[in-house]
Design a protein around this motif. Structure first.
Motif, PDB file in Angstrom:
ATOM      1  N   GLU A  83       0.967  -1.225   0.031  1.00 35.06           N
ATOM      2  CA  GLU A  83      -0.042   0.019  -0.042  1.00 35.06           C
ATOM      3  C   GLU A  83       0.893   1.178  -0.079  1.00 35.06           C
ATOM      4  OE1 GLU A  83      -2.720  -0.080   3.553  1.00 35.06           O
ATOM      5  OE2 GLU A  83      -3.643  -1.972   2.642  1.00 35.06           O
ATOM      6  N   LYS A  84       0.536   2.110  -0.716  1.00 31.27           N
ATOM      7  CA  LYS A  84       1.176   3.381  -0.969  1.00 31.27           C
ATOM      8  C   LYS A  84       1.806   4.062   0.315  1.00 31.27           C
ATOM      9  CE  LYS A  84       1.394   7.675  -3.501  1.00 31.27           C
ATOM     10  NZ  LYS A  84       0.550   8.750  -4.244  1.00 31.27           N
ATOM     11  N   ASP A  85       0.968   4.302   1.594  1.00 33.26           N
ATOM     12  CA  ASP A  85       1.302   4.794   2.656  1.00 33.26           C
ATOM     13  C   ASP A  85       2.156   4.186   3.559  1.00 33.26           C
ATOM     14  OD1 ASP A  85      -0.172   7.288   1.929  1.00 33.26           O
ATOM     15  OD2 ASP A  85      -2.033   6.582   3.044  1.00 33.26           O
ATOM     16  N   LEU A  86       1.691   2.633   3.550  1.00 34.78           N
ATOM     17  CA  LEU A  86       2.520   1.699   4.248  1.00 34.78           C
ATOM     18  C   LEU A  86       4.060   1.631   3.640  1.00 34.78           C
ATOM     19  CD1 LEU A  86       2.381  -0.576   6.269  1.00 34.78           C
ATOM     20  CD2 LEU A  86       1.854  -2.090   4.730  1.00 34.78           C
ATOM     21  N   ASP A  87       4.053   1.743   2.209  1.00 34.71           N
ATOM     22  CA  ASP A  87       5.391   1.707   1.531  1.00 34.71           C
ATOM     23  C   ASP A  87       6.293   2.706   2.180  1.00 34.71           C
ATOM     24  OD1 ASP A  87       7.342   0.751  -0.215  1.00 34.71           O
ATOM     25  OD2 ASP A  87       6.689   2.631  -1.377  1.00 34.71           O
ATOM     26  N   GLN A  88       5.656   3.950   2.126  1.00 33.08           N
ATOM     27  CA  GLN A  88       6.526   5.011   2.397  1.00 33.08           C
ATOM     28  C   GLN A  88       6.907   5.182   3.914  1.00 33.08           C
ATOM     29  OE1 GLN A  88       3.596   8.403   1.510  1.00 33.08           O
ATOM     30  NE2 GLN A  88       4.261   8.544  -0.526  1.00 33.08           N
ATOM     31  N   GLU A  89       5.838   4.618   4.840  1.00 41.19           N
ATOM     32  CA  GLU A  89       6.169   4.548   6.438  1.00 41.19           C
ATOM     33  C   GLU A  89       7.233   3.324   6.504  1.00 41.19           C
ATOM     34  OE1 GLU A  89       3.885   3.383  10.386  1.00 41.19           O
ATOM     35  OE2 GLU A  89       2.706   4.191   8.599  1.00 41.19           O
TER      36      GLU A  89
END
Length: 151
Positions: A83-89
């Motif tokens: 997931e985009k947000d999970l990847d960034q975090e």
């Protein structure tokens, strides 16, 4: 052009020489003092040094291969989709620790696989996410089919 200007240009092209670096991976043997006869022919030192260098590299190579055998083998796996947000975090978290996402995943599995309750909890969440991803794929496929009808 005068000889003086030409010589100046030639002198500018001469770069300072750099001393040869010592290769830290190769062991250097101390030269042994050997008496030389004055009438003897000069020994081919280049060939001898090359042979010694090759033998040292062989020893070093063997040592490195032996050390490599002590570690577990790795294998490239398919690309990870997150997931985009999970990847960034997760990427930010791993960068702060100085590790890669793949190594973190490997370590997380190693720790989680020893705890059955934790493994069950992770598996339940994974199945929920998998079903969600399948539904997203179906929706995208339907949108594509409706946007580009067959002629």
């Amino acid at each position: 052009m005068s000889d003086n200007v030409l010589n100046q240009l030639r002198n500018k092209r001469n770069r300072p020489t750099v001393t040869p670096r010592q290769d830290a991976l190769l062991r250097r043997e101390q030269p042994q003092a050997q008496p030389q006869e004055q009438n003897s022919l000069p020994q081919p030192t280049i060939v001898t040094e090359l042979a010694n260098s090759t033998a040292e590299r062989g020893d070093t190579l063997a040592e490195l291969k032996a050390e490599l055998e002590k570690y577990p083998q790795t294998r490239r796996h398919s690309a990870i989709v997150l997931e985009k947000d999970l990847d960034q975090e997760l990427t930010r978290f791993c960068k702060e620790l100085g590790i890669t996402v793949e190594v973190f995943l490997e370590a997380a599995w190693t720790v989680a696989s020893t705890d059955n309750a934790l493994t069950e909890k992770i598996t339940t969440e994974a199945k929920r996410r998998y079903d969600q991803r399948k539904r997203v794929g179906q929706i995208k496929r339907l949108i594509t089919m409706l946007t580009n009808p067959s002629k």
